[in-house]
Design an enzyme around this catalytic site. Structure first.
Site, PDB file in Angstrom:
ATOM      1  N   ASN A 109       0.859  -1.181   0.000  1.00 51.29           N
ATOM      2  CA  ASN A 109       0.000   0.000   0.000  1.00 51.29           C
ATOM      3  C   ASN A 109       0.897   1.233   0.000  1.00 51.29           C
ATOM      4  O   ASN A 109       1.466   1.586   1.026  1.00 51.29           O
ATOM      5  CB  ASN A 109      -0.875  -0.056   1.267  1.00 51.29           C
ATOM      6  CG  ASN A 109      -1.696   1.207   1.475  1.00 51.29           C
ATOM      7  OD1 ASN A 109      -1.819   2.036   0.567  1.00 51.29           O
ATOM      8  ND2 ASN A 109      -2.257   1.355   2.668  1.00 51.29           N
TER       9      ASN A 109
ATOM     10  N   HIS B 286      -9.303   1.013   5.188  1.00 51.48           N
ATOM     11  CA  HIS B 286      -8.007   1.204   5.856  1.00 51.48           C
ATOM     12  C   HIS B 286      -8.225   2.132   7.060  1.00 51.48           C
ATOM     13  O   HIS B 286      -9.045   3.042   7.003  1.00 51.48           O
ATOM     14  CB  HIS B 286      -7.002   1.809   4.868  1.00 51.48           C
ATOM     15  CG  HIS B 286      -5.622   1.831   5.430  1.00 51.48           C
ATOM     16  ND1 HIS B 286      -5.200   2.803   6.309  1.00 51.48           N
ATOM     17  CD2 HIS B 286      -4.592   0.965   5.283  1.00 51.48           C
ATOM     18  CE1 HIS B 286      -3.956   2.542   6.660  1.00 51.48           C
ATOM     19  NE2 HIS B 286      -3.552   1.431   6.058  1.00 51.48           N
TER      20      HIS B 286
ATOM     21  N   GLU C 195      -4.943  -4.924  10.935  1.00 51.17           N
ATOM     22  CA  GLU C 195      -3.907  -3.917  11.109  1.00 51.17           C
ATOM     23  C   GLU C 195      -4.174  -3.137  12.392  1.00 51.17           C
ATOM     24  O   GLU C 195      -4.980  -2.199  12.403  1.00 51.17           O
ATOM     25  CB  GLU C 195      -3.920  -2.933   9.934  1.00 51.17           C
ATOM     26  CG  GLU C 195      -3.676  -3.572   8.595  1.00 51.17           C
ATOM     27  CD  GLU C 195      -3.170  -2.551   7.572  1.00 51.17           C
ATOM     28  OE1 GLU C 195      -2.092  -2.769   7.039  1.00 51.17           O
ATOM     29  OE2 GLU C 195      -3.849  -1.537   7.356  1.00 51.17           O
TER      30      GLU C 195
ATOM     31  N   GLY D 277       2.805   2.393  10.824  1.00 49.13           N
ATOM     32  CA  GLY D 277       3.739   3.503  10.625  1.00 49.13           C
ATOM     33  C   GLY D 277       4.454   3.934  11.893  1.00 49.13           C
ATOM     34  O   GLY D 277       5.081   4.986  11.919  1.00 49.13           O
TER      35      GLY D 277
ATOM     36  N   GLU E 204      -6.713   4.582   8.082  1.00 51.06           N
ATOM     37  CA  GLU E 204      -6.587   6.021   7.779  1.00 51.06           C
ATOM     38  C   GLU E 204      -7.875   6.552   7.149  1.00 51.06           C
ATOM     39  O   GLU E 204      -8.246   7.703   7.364  1.00 51.06           O
ATOM     40  CB  GLU E 204      -5.364   6.249   6.871  1.00 51.06           C
ATOM     41  CG  GLU E 204      -4.075   6.033   7.665  1.00 51.06           C
ATOM     42  CD  GLU E 204      -2.898   5.515   6.854  1.00 51.06           C
ATOM     43  OE1 GLU E 204      -2.920   5.593   5.609  1.00 51.06           O
ATOM     44  OE2 GLU E 204      -1.939   5.010   7.485  1.00 51.06           O
TER      45      GLU E 204
ATOM     46  N   SER F 287       3.777  -2.033  10.370  1.00 48.76           N
ATOM     47  CA  SER F 287       5.245  -2.078  10.544  1.00 48.76           C
ATOM     48  C   SER F 287       5.851  -3.439  10.202  1.00 48.76           C
ATOM     49  O   SER F 287       6.772  -3.888  10.886  1.00 48.76           O
ATOM     50  CB  SER F 287       5.626  -1.629  11.953  1.00 48.76           C
ATOM     51  OG  SER F 287       5.227  -0.293  12.174  1.00 48.76           O
TER      52      SER F 287
ATOM     53  N   LYS G 101       0.117   4.229  -0.234  1.00 52.74           N
ATOM     54  CA  LYS G 101      -0.550   5.402   0.367  1.00 52.74           C
ATOM     55  C   LYS G 101      -0.356   6.616  -0.547  1.00 52.74           C
ATOM     56  O   LYS G 101      -0.337   6.473  -1.758  1.00 52.74           O
ATOM     57  CB  LYS G 101      -0.044   5.632   1.788  1.00 52.74           C
ATOM     58  CG  LYS G 101      -0.159   4.354   2.646  1.00 52.74           C
ATOM     59  CD  LYS G 101       0.060   4.595   4.096  1.00 52.74           C
ATOM     60  CE  LYS G 101      -0.087   3.276   4.843  1.00 52.74           C
ATOM     61  NZ  LYS G 101       0.069   3.433   6.279  1.00 52.74           N
TER      62      LYS G 101
END
Ligand code: PGA
Length: 253
Positions: free
Chosen positions: A9, A97, A169, A175, A99, A215, A11
């Site tokens: 991904n 996701h 996730e 991240g 985010e 990560s 992003k």
């Protein structure tokens, strides 16, 4: 037999030159080095998709998108529908996701509609779930994940659930450099598979790929992927380095 998948991904990264370099390196290194049958997917921003497809043509690499709109078409300036993505020959679409959930306020009910659109156009959704640090500290992670799975996916027919990939996730691991331990991840993956068994059947639950994300790096991928219910990864930061992404692909058992 369920598929082992490593999906990168990208992003909101990938200016034109970086897109060309990264995709061509990944395609070449995959061809030379990866022979374990893993399905590798590159997921650039929308505008880079055409270029990545051109570079991946003739290789086993798949290409995906990071999101789609829940409606079929219409006056939604700035949005992209599953119909458009499918017409360009995409294979996978990430839905939900963390985010998107956090910054764009996407809730389970909306995500269920997006999942349906992806299926309607014969692509595979990668449906993301995961708890925040606060939810884990309050010991609510199982409850949160159960709700995300049941509200986002449990309306699906048996045909469509089998054409769905799930990604666990934990938000606190995305991240941040903090990975869930292989044991912590396995515990949630087994829990998700158990939910699928109860809603559908044991046989069906065994067919569904459940990816871990948060990560994942070359130095921790093999341990995570060695767990019985972890079927690959959804890779953010490390997918922007061809060497790292390929090494993660090679870490699949
Ligand atoms: P990360 O991101 O690998 O950079 O933690 C994973 C993801 O958000 O899919």
């Amino acid at each position: 037999m369920r598929k082992y998948i490593v999906a990168g991904n990208w992003k909101m990264n990938g200016k034109q030159e970086q897109t060309q370099i990264l995709a061509s390196e990944v395609v070449n290194m995959y061809k030379d080095e990866v022979n374990n049958g893993v399905t590798a997917v590159m997921i650039p921003p929308f505008i880079g998709i055409g270029e990545v497809q051109r570079l991946a043509k003739g290789s086993p690499l798949k290409v995906g998108a990071q999101n789609c709109h829940q409606e079929e078409s219409g006056a939604y300036t700035g949005e992209i529908s599953a119909a458009i993505l499918a017409s360009f020959g995409l294979d996978y679409v990430i839905i939900g996701h963390s985010e998107r959930r956090e910054y764009f306020d996407e809730q389970n009910a909306l995500l269920a509609q997006k999942v349906d659109q992806v299926h309607r156009h014969h692509m595979t959704p990668i449906y993301c779930v995961g708890e925040t640090l606060e939810e884990r500290e309050e010991n609510r992670h199982f409850e949160v994940i159960e709700q995300q799975i049941s509200e986002g996916l449990f309306h699906l027919s048996t045909d469509n659930i089998q054409r769905t990939v799930i990604a666990y996730e934990p938000v606190w691991a995305i991240g941040t450099g903090k990975t869930a331990s292989a044991g912590q991840a396995q515990e949630i993956h087994a829990f998700i598979r158990d939910l699928l068994t109860k809603r559908y059947s044991e046989a069906m639950a065994q067919e569904i790929s459940i990816l871990y994300g948060g990560s994942v790096k070359p130095n921790n991928a093999a341990e995570l992927f060695s767990m019985p219910d972890i079927d690959g990864g959804l890779i953010g930061g490390a997918s922007l380095q061809s060497r790292d992404f390929i090494d993660i692909c090679k870490a699949v058992k």
